[in-house]
Structure formats: C-alpha cells, structure tokens
Scaffold this motif. Structure first.
Motif, short mmCIF file in Angstrom:
data_model
loop_
_atom_site.label_atom_id
_atom_site.label_comp_id
_atom_site.label_asym_id
_atom_site.label_seq_id
_atom_site.Cartn_x
_atom_site.Cartn_y
_atom_site.Cartn_z
N ILE A 13 0.82 -1.21 0.00
CA ILE A 13 0.00 0.00 0.00
C ILE A 13 0.86 1.27 0.00
O ILE A 13 0.50 2.27 -0.61
CB ILE A 13 -0.95 0.00 1.22
CG1 ILE A 13 -1.98 -1.11 1.09
CG2 ILE A 13 -1.63 1.34 1.40
CD1 ILE A 13 -2.80 -1.35 2.34
N GLU A 14 2.02 1.24 0.68
CA GLU A 14 2.86 2.44 0.84
C GLU A 14 3.14 3.19 -0.46
O GLU A 14 2.99 4.40 -0.50
CB GLU A 14 4.15 2.08 1.57
CG GLU A 14 3.95 1.92 3.06
CD GLU A 14 5.22 1.51 3.79
OE1 GLU A 14 6.27 1.33 3.14
OE2 GLU A 14 5.15 1.38 5.01
N PRO A 15 3.58 2.52 -1.53
CA PRO A 15 3.88 3.30 -2.74
C PRO A 15 2.63 3.72 -3.53
O PRO A 15 2.73 4.47 -4.50
CB PRO A 15 4.74 2.34 -3.57
CG PRO A 15 4.39 0.99 -3.11
CD PRO A 15 3.98 1.14 -1.68
N SER A 16 1.48 3.28 -3.10
CA SER A 16 0.24 3.55 -3.80
C SER A 16 -0.11 5.04 -3.77
O SER A 16 0.28 5.77 -2.85
CB SER A 16 -0.88 2.75 -3.16
OG SER A 16 -2.13 3.21 -3.56
N SER A 17 -0.87 5.47 -4.75
CA SER A 17 -1.34 6.85 -4.77
C SER A 17 -2.83 6.92 -4.40
O SER A 17 -3.49 7.93 -4.65
CB SER A 17 -1.10 7.47 -6.15
OG SER A 17 -1.82 6.73 -7.12
N ARG B 79 -3.54 6.50 3.59
CA ARG B 79 -3.25 6.77 5.01
C ARG B 79 -4.20 6.01 5.93
O ARG B 79 -3.79 5.46 6.95
CB ARG B 79 -3.31 8.27 5.27
CG ARG B 79 -2.93 8.64 6.67
CD ARG B 79 -2.80 10.14 6.82
NE ARG B 79 -3.08 10.50 8.18
CZ ARG B 79 -2.18 10.85 9.07
NH1 ARG B 79 -1.03 10.94 8.76
NH2 ARG B 79 -2.47 11.13 10.30
N ALA B 80 -5.47 5.94 5.57
CA ALA B 80 -6.45 5.21 6.38
C ALA B 80 -6.12 3.72 6.39
O ALA B 80 -6.19 3.07 7.44
CB ALA B 80 -7.86 5.44 5.84
N TYR B 81 -5.75 3.18 5.24
CA TYR B 81 -5.37 1.76 5.16
C TYR B 81 -4.14 1.47 6.02
O TYR B 81 -4.09 0.46 6.73
CB TYR B 81 -5.09 1.35 3.71
CG TYR B 81 -6.29 1.33 2.80
CD1 TYR B 81 -7.55 0.93 3.25
CD2 TYR B 81 -6.17 1.71 1.47
CE1 TYR B 81 -8.65 0.91 2.40
CE2 TYR B 81 -7.27 1.69 0.61
CZ TYR B 81 -8.50 1.29 1.09
OH TYR B 81 -9.58 1.26 0.25
N LEU B 82 -3.17 2.37 5.93
CA LEU B 82 -1.94 2.18 6.72
C LEU B 82 -2.24 2.23 8.21
O LEU B 82 -1.73 1.40 8.98
CB LEU B 82 -0.89 3.22 6.34
CG LEU B 82 -0.25 3.07 4.96
CD1 LEU B 82 0.63 4.27 4.65
CD2 LEU B 82 0.55 1.79 4.87
N MET B 83 -3.06 3.18 8.61
CA MET B 83 -3.40 3.28 10.04
C MET B 83 -4.18 2.05 10.51
O MET B 83 -3.93 1.55 11.61
CB MET B 83 -4.20 4.56 10.29
CG MET B 83 -3.37 5.82 10.14
SD MET B 83 -4.34 7.33 10.22
CE MET B 83 -4.95 7.29 11.87
#
Length: 157
Positions: A63-67, A72-76
C-alpha cells in the motif's frame, strides 16, 4: 524401576501393550500435567499470529507506494491490527509461560508444519496443515478487521 527403564527396546517404533497400559495409567494419575484443549488452542493461536503479522506487513508494504487517496487510512488500520496482534502474542506467551508450556518449531513437510510442545514435563508433537493454517488465519484476520470496524463505528457515533 519401571518396565521401560534400562530396556533399550523401548526406542523402537513398536509399542507393547504393557507400555500402552503404563502410559494410560500415567495419564490417569497426572491429568493436570497433560495439555488441555484450551491450551492447545492457545498454542495454535501463538503459532499463527506471526504468520498473520507477516501477511499484514506485506500488505502494508504494498500500500505504501500507492497513490490511493485512502492510503493513510489503510496504513493506520493495518498498523492498528499489527498492534493488536503484538498484544495478543504477548498475552499468549505470558499465559503459556505461567502454565509452564513452551512451543518450539520442529520441522516442515510439504503440507504440514510441526512444532514441539513442552508441557509440564511432557513433550508432544503438534502439527498443522497448510489448509488449516490458511483457514484459521483468514478467520483471525476477519476478527481483527471486525473489531477495528466496531471501534471506528463506536467512535464515529
């Protein structure tokens, strides 16, 4: 001195009826030393949690390199699930240690993963098939996601 002590023949794969009787008698005398179903479930969960953590970590790295605007919600959400996994792992390790149970990786075959369980002076071999692991991991991830969803839902009310 028991029938087994000092007798090298016990090391073979054959089990004589008197040895089976001795084993069963030993289990009847010390039922509290054998691992219970609840403890077996705890061991299974302790084995699966690192796999779940690895899967969540891989997903977060994807997910990190995704635009994606919700990145941010997914990462959290993923990090919250990882914290919960770490907390569960710590609690299981603590509980198993209090019950004098240790788990060590043993060997892996094509479709099976084996672990050694040392439980109150006894040793047992515990195996999980990859299919069972996949199913249990899926169920556990669904549970973590549902818990996180419930927390968010309560917070947004």
């Amino acid at each position: 001195m028991s029938k087994l002590e000092g007798n090298e023949r016990w090391k073979t794969k054959m089990i004589m009826t008197e040895h089976v009787e001795q084993y069963e008698e030993q289990q009847r005398e010390n039922p509290d030393k054998m691992i219970t179903m609840e403890e077996r479930t705890m061991v299974r969960d302790l084995i699966l949690l690192p796999y779940i953590d690895t899967m969540v970590s891989k997903s977060l790295k994807e997910i990190e390199p995704s635009s994606n605007i919700l990145k941010r919600a997914y990462l959290m959400a993923g990090q919250a699930i990882q914290r919960r996994i770490m907390l569960d792992t710590y609690q299981l390790q603590k509980e198993l240690k209090q019950r004098n149970i240790r788990v060590l990786a043993d060997e892996q075959e094509e479709f099976l993963v084996y672990y050694k369980i040392f439980c109150r002076g006894y040793q047992e071999r515990f195996g999980l098939t990859r299919d069972v692991m996949r199913t249990e991991i899926s169920l556990r991830l669904t549970k973590y996601t549902a818990e996180l969803g419930a927390i968010l839902k309560d917070h947004l009310k």
